[in-house]
Design a protein around this motif. Sequence first.
Motif, PDB file in Angstrom:
ATOM      1  N   CYS A  77     -27.609   7.336 -48.589  1.00 13.42           N
ATOM      2  CA  CYS A  77     -28.586   6.530 -49.334  1.00 13.42           C
ATOM      3  C   CYS A  77     -28.081   5.110 -49.528  1.00 13.42           C
ATOM      4  O   CYS A  77     -28.784   4.143 -49.244  1.00 13.42           O
ATOM      5  CB  CYS A  77     -28.855   7.195 -50.688  1.00 13.42           C
ATOM      6  N   ARG A  78     -26.844   4.988 -50.019  1.00 10.39           N
ATOM      7  CA  ARG A  78     -26.305   3.655 -50.305  1.00 10.39           C
ATOM      8  C   ARG A  78     -26.133   2.841 -49.029  1.00 10.39           C
ATOM      9  O   ARG A  78     -26.362   1.628 -49.031  1.00 10.39           O
ATOM     10  CB  ARG A  78     -24.963   3.785 -51.032  1.00 10.39           C
ATOM     11  N   ALA A 121     -30.049   7.218 -62.410  1.00 12.06           N
ATOM     12  CA  ALA A 121     -29.780   7.386 -60.986  1.00 12.06           C
ATOM     13  C   ALA A 121     -31.095   7.598 -60.239  1.00 12.06           C
ATOM     14  O   ALA A 121     -32.135   7.854 -60.844  1.00 12.06           O
ATOM     15  CB  ALA A 121     -28.858   8.585 -60.774  1.00 12.06           C
ATOM     16  N   CYS A 122     -31.056   7.502 -58.914  1.00 10.28           N
ATOM     17  CA  CYS A 122     -32.284   7.660 -58.127  1.00 10.28           C
ATOM     18  C   CYS A 122     -32.800   9.090 -58.243  1.00 10.28           C
ATOM     19  O   CYS A 122     -32.067  10.018 -58.587  1.00 10.28           O
ATOM     20  CB  CYS A 122     -32.057   7.265 -56.673  1.00 10.28           C
ATOM     21  N   ARG A 139     -18.360  10.141 -56.066  1.00 12.82           N
ATOM     22  CA  ARG A 139     -19.144   8.926 -55.854  1.00 12.82           C
ATOM     23  C   ARG A 139     -19.032   8.467 -54.396  1.00 12.82           C
ATOM     24  O   ARG A 139     -18.412   7.439 -54.101  1.00 12.82           O
ATOM     25  CB  ARG A 139     -18.670   7.808 -56.784  1.00 12.82           C
ATOM     26  N   SER A 170     -24.375  17.744 -58.712  1.00 10.67           N
ATOM     27  CA  SER A 170     -23.569  17.183 -57.637  1.00 10.67           C
ATOM     28  C   SER A 170     -22.484  18.173 -57.250  1.00 10.67           C
ATOM     29  O   SER A 170     -22.245  19.155 -57.965  1.00 10.67           O
ATOM     30  CB  SER A 170     -22.944  15.853 -58.076  1.00 10.67           C
ATOM     31  N   SER A 202     -31.153  12.474 -57.108  1.00  9.57           N
ATOM     32  CA  SER A 202     -30.047  13.078 -57.858  1.00  9.57           C
ATOM     33  C   SER A 202     -30.511  14.261 -58.692  1.00  9.57           C
ATOM     34  O   SER A 202     -29.682  15.002 -59.235  1.00  9.57           O
ATOM     35  CB  SER A 202     -29.388  12.033 -58.760  1.00  9.57           C
ATOM     36  N   ARG A 216     -24.890  12.811 -49.632  1.00  5.46           N
ATOM     37  CA  ARG A 216     -26.225  12.212 -49.705  1.00  5.46           C
ATOM     38  C   ARG A 216     -26.173  10.779 -50.233  1.00  5.46           C
ATOM     39  O   ARG A 216     -26.828   9.881 -49.710  1.00  5.46           O
ATOM     40  CB  ARG A 216     -27.140  13.048 -50.610  1.00  5.46           C
ATOM     41  N   CYS A 217     -25.392  10.558 -51.285  1.00  9.62           N
ATOM     42  CA  CYS A 217     -25.334   9.222 -51.879  1.00  9.62           C
ATOM     43  C   CYS A 217     -24.731   8.199 -50.917  1.00  9.62           C
ATOM     44  O   CYS A 217     -25.083   7.017 -50.961  1.00  9.62           O
ATOM     45  CB  CYS A 217     -24.538   9.249 -53.181  1.00  9.62           C
ATOM     46  N   TYR A 218     -23.831   8.660 -50.058  1.00  7.74           N
ATOM     47  CA  TYR A 218     -23.271   7.761 -49.047  1.00  7.74           C
ATOM     48  C   TYR A 218     -24.371   7.322 -48.085  1.00  7.74           C
ATOM     49  O   TYR A 218     -24.504   6.129 -47.770  1.00  7.74           O
ATOM     50  CB  TYR A 218     -22.156   8.460 -48.275  1.00  7.74           C
ATOM     51  N   GLY A 274     -21.110   7.066 -52.614  1.00  7.95           N
ATOM     52  CA  GLY A 274     -21.771   5.789 -52.406  1.00  7.95           C
ATOM     53  C   GLY A 274     -20.811   4.617 -52.430  1.00  7.95           C
ATOM     54  O   GLY A 274     -21.051   3.582 -51.796  1.00  7.95           O
TER      55      GLY A 274
END
Length: 289
Positions: A99-100, A176-177, A133, A266, A180, A95-97, A135
């Motif tokens: 999003c970023r 964090a956003c 991580r 996570s 998360s 998800r963070c990938y 992102g």
Amino acid sequence: MTSVEAKREAAREALTAYDGVLVAFSGGVDSSVVAALADDALGGDAIACTARSETLPEAELEDAKRVADEIGIRHEIVSFSELESDAFVENDDDRCYHCRTMRLGEMLETAREFGVETVCDGTNADDPGAGHRPGLQAVEELEVHSPLLAHDITKDEVREIAGQYDLSVADKPSMACLSSRIPTGIEVTEDRLTRVERAEALLRQWGFDQFRVRDHDGLARIEVAPDELERALEREFVETVRAELSGLGFDHVTLDLHGYRTGSVSPDGSTVSNSVADDTTAIEPNIDD
């Protein structure tokens, strides 16, 4: 000159080589230090840019505006929605990938509009070793420049430099956003993001410093810093938070006795992604028992 001052000066000097930079700016301590360095190095050729979306709490946007004003850097705000991405909404391990990639994509597009070739972010030297991580992969793929990482500036050193620049966020806890707070595998929706934001606003009003409200599909799991756990068990807070979070749509309200932990929902966090830790206490009726 101390080693931290030497790193700060090296990072600042390196930024002078650019015609201009746009800083992906959240208002947190990392991106604030990068913005201060860029403003110090380039003056009017440095821009701080904040991406506004459903995952950014309104309080954080207001903080970003205030800190940009402290620095004196030009501040631009762009809007987009991660919820337009099915991959993001699905909320898988990456998800963070997703999003970023979207957020930095907005930064790159904005930079082009202003004729700026370089986008910087606040990745510091501790981040690559700080667990899952994904992102960071987006940062590398999009060739975003990370001055703190490039000059081996750790999180503690970031805070020290923030103090040297007299930034009010020098001791600000990490934030964090909002996505998360939703365990991997549970869809990210606007309703869930909204109720988490409102729930955390309540804890902020009560003066808690480091906290999260995790949304386990209708069960709120409150994490506070270990040294604030005792306050979180006080009768007045228990009664208020139970009533307020129930009113937001949570079916159950619990307090995690482990306390606040980064990334606890996570993929490699200490909490199983779609379940609730055993060591929680329910903030439910019969509090005298």
